[in-house]
Design a protein around this motif. Structure first.
Motif, short mmCIF file in Angstrom:
data_model
loop_
_atom_site.label_atom_id
_atom_site.label_comp_id
_atom_site.label_asym_id
_atom_site.label_seq_id
_atom_site.Cartn_x
_atom_site.Cartn_y
_atom_site.Cartn_z
N ARG A 12 9.07 -7.35 -3.71
CA ARG A 12 10.06 -6.04 -3.65
C ARG A 12 9.88 -5.15 -2.06
O ARG A 12 8.58 -5.29 -1.82
CB ARG A 12 10.14 -5.17 -4.99
CG ARG A 12 9.00 -4.29 -4.83
CD ARG A 12 8.98 -3.29 -6.18
NE ARG A 12 7.72 -2.80 -6.35
CZ ARG A 12 7.05 -2.17 -7.26
NH1 ARG A 12 7.95 -2.32 -8.65
NH2 ARG A 12 6.06 -1.67 -7.22
N LYS A 14 11.24 -1.28 -0.68
CA LYS A 14 11.72 0.18 -1.00
C LYS A 14 11.19 1.14 -0.01
O LYS A 14 10.11 0.95 0.58
CB LYS A 14 11.17 0.56 -2.36
CG LYS A 14 11.86 1.76 -3.27
CD LYS A 14 13.12 1.40 -3.73
CE LYS A 14 13.89 2.57 -4.06
NZ LYS A 14 13.49 3.57 -5.25
N ASN A 15 12.08 1.93 0.21
CA ASN A 15 11.49 3.18 1.02
C ASN A 15 10.44 3.75 0.50
O ASN A 15 10.19 4.08 -0.34
CB ASN A 15 12.65 4.34 1.13
CG ASN A 15 13.99 3.92 1.67
OD1 ASN A 15 14.03 2.86 2.28
ND2 ASN A 15 14.86 4.73 1.55
N ALA A 16 9.41 4.07 1.50
CA ALA A 16 8.39 5.05 1.18
C ALA A 16 8.66 6.38 2.01
O ALA A 16 8.21 6.32 3.09
CB ALA A 16 7.07 4.44 1.44
N GLY A 17 9.71 7.15 1.51
CA GLY A 17 9.93 7.92 2.27
C GLY A 17 11.14 7.72 3.42
O GLY A 17 11.29 6.50 3.31
N TYR A 19 11.45 7.22 6.47
CA TYR A 19 10.98 6.83 7.60
C TYR A 19 10.02 5.48 7.53
O TYR A 19 9.90 4.87 8.58
CB TYR A 19 10.13 7.63 8.62
CG TYR A 19 11.11 8.99 8.95
CD1 TYR A 19 11.72 8.94 9.99
CD2 TYR A 19 11.38 10.10 8.15
CE1 TYR A 19 12.86 9.97 10.49
CE2 TYR A 19 12.21 10.87 8.49
CZ TYR A 19 12.85 10.99 9.65
OH TYR A 19 13.68 11.99 10.05
N GLU A 20 9.99 5.02 6.40
CA GLU A 20 8.94 3.97 6.23
C GLU A 20 9.41 3.20 4.96
O GLU A 20 10.30 3.56 4.18
CB GLU A 20 7.67 4.32 5.71
CG GLU A 20 6.94 4.97 6.80
CD GLU A 20 5.42 5.82 6.35
OE1 GLU A 20 4.84 4.93 5.45
OE2 GLU A 20 4.86 6.65 7.16
N THR A 22 8.17 0.12 2.37
CA THR A 22 7.23 -0.56 1.86
C THR A 22 7.50 -1.78 0.94
O THR A 22 8.60 -1.76 0.40
CB THR A 22 6.32 0.60 1.03
OG1 THR A 22 5.00 -0.08 0.76
CG2 THR A 22 6.90 0.82 -0.20
N ASP A 24 5.99 -4.70 -1.79
CA ASP A 24 5.02 -4.79 -2.79
C ASP A 24 5.17 -6.33 -3.19
O ASP A 24 6.28 -7.03 -3.53
CB ASP A 24 5.20 -4.18 -4.04
CG ASP A 24 5.07 -2.75 -3.68
OD1 ASP A 24 4.55 -2.19 -2.66
OD2 ASP A 24 5.52 -1.72 -4.36
N LEU A 59 2.22 -0.42 9.49
CA LEU A 59 1.52 0.80 9.38
C LEU A 59 0.29 0.67 8.48
O LEU A 59 -0.62 1.26 8.82
CB LEU A 59 2.20 2.21 8.80
CG LEU A 59 3.60 2.39 9.84
CD1 LEU A 59 4.24 3.22 9.24
CD2 LEU A 59 3.47 2.56 11.25
N GLU A 60 0.38 0.10 7.35
CA GLU A 60 -0.63 -0.15 6.47
C GLU A 60 -0.47 -1.49 5.67
O GLU A 60 0.57 -2.00 5.40
CB GLU A 60 -0.54 0.65 5.35
CG GLU A 60 -0.29 2.44 5.68
CD GLU A 60 -1.78 3.17 5.05
OE1 GLU A 60 -2.58 2.47 4.92
OE2 GLU A 60 -1.54 4.32 5.13
N VAL A 62 -2.66 -3.31 2.38
CA VAL A 62 -3.48 -3.16 1.75
C VAL A 62 -3.49 -4.31 0.23
O VAL A 62 -2.40 -4.45 0.09
CB VAL A 62 -3.72 -1.81 1.18
CG1 VAL A 62 -2.34 -1.25 0.55
CG2 VAL A 62 -4.93 -1.51 0.29
N LYS A 71 0.20 -5.08 -0.56
CA LYS A 71 1.45 -3.93 -0.24
C LYS A 71 1.35 -3.77 1.36
O LYS A 71 0.19 -3.64 2.07
CB LYS A 71 0.88 -2.92 -0.74
CG LYS A 71 1.92 -1.48 -0.32
CD LYS A 71 1.50 -0.31 -1.27
CE LYS A 71 2.67 0.68 -1.32
NZ LYS A 71 3.88 0.28 -2.10
N THR A 73 3.24 -1.71 4.49
CA THR A 73 4.12 -0.62 4.85
C THR A 73 4.53 -0.72 6.18
O THR A 73 3.58 -0.61 7.06
CB THR A 73 3.78 0.72 4.30
OG1 THR A 73 3.35 0.68 3.15
CG2 THR A 73 4.56 1.95 4.72
#
Lengths: 111, 452
Positions: A12, A14-17, A19-20, A22, A24, A59-60, A62, A71, A73
């Motif tokens: 999936r 989804k927005n993480a805020g 501007y990002e 993410t 999964d 950006l990330e 993990v 995950k 992002t």
């Protein structure tokens, strides 16, 4: 090689805020998760390639053991809701992952 | 043994919940009912315009259950991010619904309201003082952007909520609020571990989304103890499992191990999840690490003009294969026709059935046998947006292209009228951190006695 859709129970985005975005991937079982994690075949370079973005936009990245999950992002191509927006929630950006195959330690099979 | 029971009725106030699940939740003897009412997910319109993204009738339905139960059990009810975005208009909108329910149900209580608005003057001053920094890949903040923003809100932590509870509030209505804070406020006030309280709040804020099968409109129960917490679904049809609870920790977050919030970071490196019964998961080891100076997130939105859209389909294979040139041609004609106002509008196309969802990132941008086209004009005035959208639509309808057979029209419109005024269009303008002198600095608590 194994198709990711056979290994995962959730794929999936989804927005993480605003501007990002993410992404999964939750694996069906710990064995499959551990095997992929050991090989590190899911990584920032791969995600950058699948989404056609520079690697620094990832950006990330993990591996989250408690959920058997990977995950990543990334920077959203546009801030949520800016002119040209296509997916306000970012919930339908997972398609490039659905055709993905991962190394499974059987690459020489049949040769 | 010290234990506190928390009831989360639904993922967002107004998303609803089955009455039976809520009854089950109440029978566990909750010490507090808390609900998050907001999200930035639905985009900038709601914060920018001051409108709610959940319908009034749905919020009133949920509040009727929650207020009645909270007053019957004489336990506090906390509502975070009132009205969806937590600006002053949203708070007032939700407050009026609460007063209406109180009148209709004959309820009396002491209510605290905590606005979370940040004045433009305050934010500009903070920017000059170097107290503002971008949160993630966000454009640089300028005083001009601050001035153009319609609403600016900051995300409060538990401290203003605790002040409200200390002041005897039985209902706490908060503006923009860190989602877990409405759950964690009472436990932290009562001396429970903040790491566990906030992590429990993180899980409860989306209610039964953290169960299997997941649902955003069903209740979840948390039991907080001194060195661990337990979560379970209120409905017997759902279970909290290690997989569902751990997976929820990933949801909408950048990094599941480090979850930053007001005044600190929730650190889950040492967290363990354990199935204690078929329906119940125990969690321990989550730590809250305070960060100094105390920072909170500020969100803002600004208006960029008015939007008008037109929706059409195309079924002609020759039109579809020439589509890229046609869209370029329509854009060129439109920009030429309104050349004196070129800087006052923008024109966008979405081609569904080709790359409508992913745009340039679409791995398979081959169109199907038909495509859906959304034409969108955003302009400084509604009149110009209508003119641009209408011109682009009629130009595309009659656009001549090589090999064209269907000279009567290129588009199939499902509706008359074919163009829709969407109204004011907004974008996010601020997504920054601001350092505060203390956690309650910009979140004034006021009390009122609601008597029926």
């Amino acid at each position: 090689m194994k198709p990711l859709v056979e290994l995962a129970q959730v794929i999936r985005t989804k927005n993480a805020g605003p501007y990002e975005l993410t992404l999964d991937i939750i694996f069906k079982d710990r064995d499959g998760y551990e095997r992929v994690k050991r090989s590190n075949s899911l990584n920032a370079a791969l995600i950058a390639r699948l989404y056609g973005v520079p690697e620094q936009d990832i950006l990330e990245v993990v591996y989250f053991d408690p959920a058997c999950a990977f995950k990543a992002t990334m920077k959203r191509p546009l801030p949520c809701g800016d002119l040209g927006e296509r997916d306000i929630y970012g919930a339908q950006q997972h398609a490039p992952l659905l055709d993905l195959w991962l190394p499974w330690g059987d690459e020489d099979e049949g040769s | 043994m010290k234990q506190m029971v928390l009831l989360s009725p639904t993922a967002i106030l107004g998303y609803g919940f089955p009455a039976g699940s809520f009854e089950n939740g109440l029978s566990c003897g909750p010490h507090v009912i808390a609900v998050d009412a907001g999200s930035t997910d639905p985009g900038p319109y709601y914060l920018g315009s001051g409108k709610s993204f959940v319908p009034r009738g749905a919020v009133k339905r949920d509040l009727t259950f929650l207020l009645r139960a909270a007053r019957t059990l004489r336990i506090p009810l906390l509502i975070g991010t009132a009205g969806g975005s937590g600006a002053r208009q949203h708070l007032e909108w939700c407050r009026e619904i609460i007063l209406e329910v109180a009148r209709e149900e004959g309820l009396s209580f002491r209510m605290a309201a905590i606005p979370a608005d940040v004045s433009k003057q305050y934010l500009a001053e903070a920017l000059r003082q170097g107290r503002v920094s971008p949160l993630g890949p966000v454009p640089e903040l300028t005083e001009e952007i601050i001035t153009e923003s319609t609403n600016l809100v900051a995300q409060m932590g538990v401290e203003p909520l605790i002040e409200a509870l200390d002041g005897g509030a039985e209902v706490v209505l908060a503006g923009r609020c860190y989602d877990p804070a409405v759950f964690a406020a009472l436990p932290i006030k009562e001396g429970f571990d903040p790491g566990l309280a906030l992590h429990l709040g993180k899980i409860l804020e989306c209610a039964a989304i953290a169960a299997v099968p997941g649902s955003g409109s069903d209740c979840m129960i948390g039991l907080l103890e001194e060195s661990r917490f337990l979560v379970e679904a209120a409905s017997p049809k759902r279970q909290a499992t290690v997989a569902s609870v751990a997976a929820h920790t990933l949801y909408e977050k950048s990094n599941p191990y480090l979850l930053p919030g007001p005044g600190g970071i929730l650190d889950l490196h040492g967290t363990s999840f354990r199935q204690v019964t078929g329906r119940r998961v125990a969690v321990e080891g989550s730590r809250f690490r305070p960060v100094s100076p105390y920072t909170v997130k500020v969100e803002g939105a600004r208006m960029i003009g008015y939007r008008v859209v037109s929706i059409a389909g195309a079924r002609d294979p020759r039109f579809i294969s020439a589509l890229e040139e046609i869209l370029a041609g329509v854009r060129e004609r439109t920009e030429d026709n309104f050349s004196s106002e070129r800087r006052r509008f923008s024109l966008n196309f979405h081609v569904y059935g080709r790359d409508g969802v992913m745009g340039k990132q679409e791995p398979r941008p081959e169109p199907g046998h038909e495509v859906g086209i959304v034409l969108e004009a955003v302009a400084e005035t509604e009149e110009l947006a209508e003119a641009v959208c209408g011109f682009a639509r009629s130009t595309m309808l009659h656009f001549g292209f090589p090999g064209r057979l269907s000279t009567a029209g290129n588009l199939a419109f499902p509706y008359s009228p074919s163009d829709f005024k969407v109204g004011a269009a907004y974008v996010f303008s601020v997504h920054h951190l601001i350092t505060l002198a203390h956690p309650r600095e910009i979140f004034p608590v006021s009390f009122e006695e609601v008597r029926s």
